[in-house]
Design an enzyme around this catalytic site. Structure first.
Site, short mmCIF file in Angstrom:
data_model
loop_
_atom_site.label_atom_id
_atom_site.label_comp_id
_atom_site.label_asym_id
_atom_site.label_seq_id
_atom_site.Cartn_x
_atom_site.Cartn_y
_atom_site.Cartn_z
N GLU A 15 1.43 -0.82 0.00
CA GLU A 15 -0.02 0.38 -0.18
C GLU A 15 1.03 1.12 -0.23
O GLU A 15 1.86 1.18 0.69
CB GLU A 15 -0.81 0.16 1.04
CG GLU A 15 -2.33 -0.04 0.99
CD GLU A 15 -2.96 -0.70 -0.35
OE1 GLU A 15 -3.11 -0.23 -1.22
OE2 GLU A 15 -3.23 -1.46 0.31
N THR A 17 2.79 1.58 -1.97
CA THR A 17 4.04 1.28 -3.07
C THR A 17 4.36 2.26 -4.02
O THR A 17 5.10 2.20 -4.77
CB THR A 17 4.62 0.23 -2.57
OG1 THR A 17 3.07 -0.11 -2.85
CG2 THR A 17 4.32 -0.12 -1.33
N SER A 49 -26.23 6.29 -15.70
CA SER A 49 -25.88 5.28 -14.96
C SER A 49 -27.32 4.83 -13.81
O SER A 49 -27.29 5.40 -13.21
CB SER A 49 -24.22 5.85 -13.63
OG SER A 49 -24.62 5.16 -12.59
N ALA A 107 -15.01 2.44 -0.82
CA ALA A 107 -15.00 1.69 0.22
C ALA A 107 -13.49 0.59 -0.16
O ALA A 107 -12.84 0.05 0.83
CB ALA A 107 -15.45 0.06 0.12
N GLY A 108 -12.92 1.96 -0.48
CA GLY A 108 -11.68 1.61 -0.88
C GLY A 108 -10.87 0.17 -1.89
O GLY A 108 -9.82 -0.31 -2.11
N SER A 111 -13.45 1.24 -7.13
CA SER A 111 -14.93 1.64 -7.76
C SER A 111 -14.83 2.83 -9.02
O SER A 111 -15.23 2.55 -10.06
CB SER A 111 -15.99 2.29 -7.01
OG SER A 111 -15.85 3.22 -6.26
N GLU A 144 -8.49 8.94 -14.94
CA GLU A 144 -8.65 8.91 -14.37
C GLU A 144 -7.82 10.34 -13.08
O GLU A 144 -8.34 11.14 -12.70
CB GLU A 144 -8.19 7.72 -13.19
CG GLU A 144 -8.79 7.94 -11.71
CD GLU A 144 -9.13 6.73 -11.01
OE1 GLU A 144 -9.66 5.71 -11.77
OE2 GLU A 144 -9.38 6.86 -9.49
N ASP A 156 -5.03 0.22 -9.32
CA ASP A 156 -6.11 -0.37 -9.11
C ASP A 156 -6.43 -0.24 -10.29
O ASP A 156 -6.37 -1.20 -11.22
CB ASP A 156 -6.79 1.19 -8.82
CG ASP A 156 -6.36 1.98 -7.55
OD1 ASP A 156 -5.87 0.67 -6.04
OD2 ASP A 156 -6.75 3.26 -6.98
C1 GLA Z 1 -5.79 3.93 -4.21
C2 GLA Z 1 -4.53 4.83 -5.04
C3 GLA Z 1 -3.45 3.33 -5.74
C4 GLA Z 1 -2.71 3.72 -4.68
C5 GLA Z 1 -3.27 3.07 -3.49
C6 GLA Z 1 -2.56 2.77 -1.55
O1 GLA Z 1 -6.44 3.21 -3.80
O2 GLA Z 1 -5.71 4.41 -6.39
O3 GLA Z 1 -2.90 3.98 -6.76
O4 GLA Z 1 -1.78 3.80 -4.42
O5 GLA Z 1 -4.72 4.61 -3.25
O6 GLA Z 1 -2.03 1.76 -1.74
#
Ligand code: GLA
Length: 373
Positions: A15, A17, A49, A107-108, A111, A144, A156
């Protein structure tokens, strides 16, 4: 209309990184964003949507950039992808796009990358069939970071496009984003089957939203860049333990400490999975990652710490926050037999703390973005 799907992701480890040219190890979720799409030839992009029924958008292909500020924020992700295809010289002569997302928002679990990637694979098949998967990662990332205006690394988008069922994706981000294109070995599919080992991956969405457009993420990136400059290296990827004391600023030293130790944990986790060792041993790396994100990188939040502690108390082998932080979800590695007990413990702790009930579900390494047949 034909339909395409792109999944959300959960990062096993690695994370903060990616934007330091380091290592990540995500899996794709079975939850995804579906994009139904067709070419219309009328010069318009018509977008709707299912999650925003009252906000259909219609923009002329030639006016995408000019209209950017006037469209709702969610629409900038798909329109950003269309904009990238236009910029790339691909024949976009009018589109109808209908979005339906099943990845929980905030939610991380990526999405927004899933949304961009679903539109990207659709437009590849409709307008630009020769693009490679790595080109698609670049397009979704540019949409994005550019049109949508949200700073992210490539974690992501590469997870959503490149992950395969039954595998974790080990990515060496520096090698993957090399100027001449990905270097050999930059992306590796590592078999990972938690169920076969009697394990489950539990995701607890705390319901405390995280938002990459908030300042915290950009501030961490800036601090990492400042630390790299102070140490005279291109990125924190190039730093080792012995360099850290040379950082006089204690905040920058803590940030760099996280990145250096987290990269080492990702490499160790990938070695562990490759060696066929008992995946329970991943647990210690996950928990160490969380401690580092909490104390060195300072991107955890009380609800995330609560979920991690509850999972560990109930017997999880390891647990950590996932994604950018400040809110979002926690990942716990648990024996399948303990799934209900860990779930119940997290729910009880949340209730006792006066938090709303978290959404808890199991995930397995699923397939990346594709056309639905
Ligand atoms: C978000 C960002 C990713 C990454 C993470 C942390 O999800 O979109 O690129 O930096 O945070 O690891």
């Amino acid at each position: 209309m034909d339909r395409w799907i792109a999944p959300g992701r959960v990062n096993l480890i690695g994370e903060h990184t990616d934007y330091n040219a380091g290592f990540v190890l995500p899996i794709a979720l079975s939850l995804g964003v579906v994009c139904a799409a067709e070419r219309t030839g009328d010069g318009l992009v018509r977008l709707r949507s299912a999650q925003r029924p009252g906000e259909p958008v219609e923009v002329a292909v030639g006016e995408l950039a000019a209209r950017r500020a006037t469209v709702p924020r969610w629409a900038r992700y798909p329109l950003g992808v269309v904009h990238e295809f236009v910029r790339g010289g691909h024949p976009v002569d009018g589109l109808r796009l209908a979005i339906d997302g099943a990845v929980p928002l905030g939610a991380g679990l990526s999405s927004s990358a899933a949304l961009c990637c679903a539109v990207t694979v659709a437009l590849r098949d409709l307008c630009a069939p020769t693009l490679t998967p790595d080109d698609l990662v670049g397009i979704a990332w540019a949409a994005e970071n550019g049109f949508a205006g949200v700073p992210t690394g490539v974690l992501d988008q590469s997870a959503s496009i490149r992950c395969t069922a039954g595998h974790a994706l080990f990515l060496d981000v520096r090698a993957y984003t090399a100027p001449g294109g990905p270097e050999p070995g930059a992306a590796e599919q590592i078999p990972f089957d938690p169920a076969a080992a009697g394990l489950a991956l539990l995701v607890a969405d705390t319901g405390h939203p995280h938002d990459l457009a908030d300042g915290g993420y950009a501030e961490r990136r800036a601090q990492c860049e400042a630390a790299a400059r102070a140490l005279d290296v291109a990125a924190l990827r190039d730093v080792t333990d012995t360099d850290l004391p040379r950082l006089a600023d204690p905040v920058l030293r803590r940030r760099a400490t996280h990145v250096v130790t987290e990269n080492a944990r990702v490499v160790a986790a990938a070695d562990l999975l490759r060696s066929g060792a008992d995946p329970r041993t991943l647990g210690a790396l996950l928990s160490a990652s969380h401690r580092s994100l909490r104390t060195e990188f300072e991107v955890s939040a009380p609800a995330l710490d609560l979920a991690v502690d509850a999972a560990l108390d109930a017997g999880a082998h390891g647990a950590r926050m996932v994604g950018g932080g400040f809110g979002g979800s926690v990942l716990a590695l648990v024996d399948r037999a303990d799934t209900a007990a860990v779930t119940a413990r997290i729910e009880r702790r949340f209730a006792a703390a006066g938090h709303a009930r978290p959404r808890i579900f199991t995930v397995e390494p699923a397939a990346g973005a594709r056309r639905l047949r």
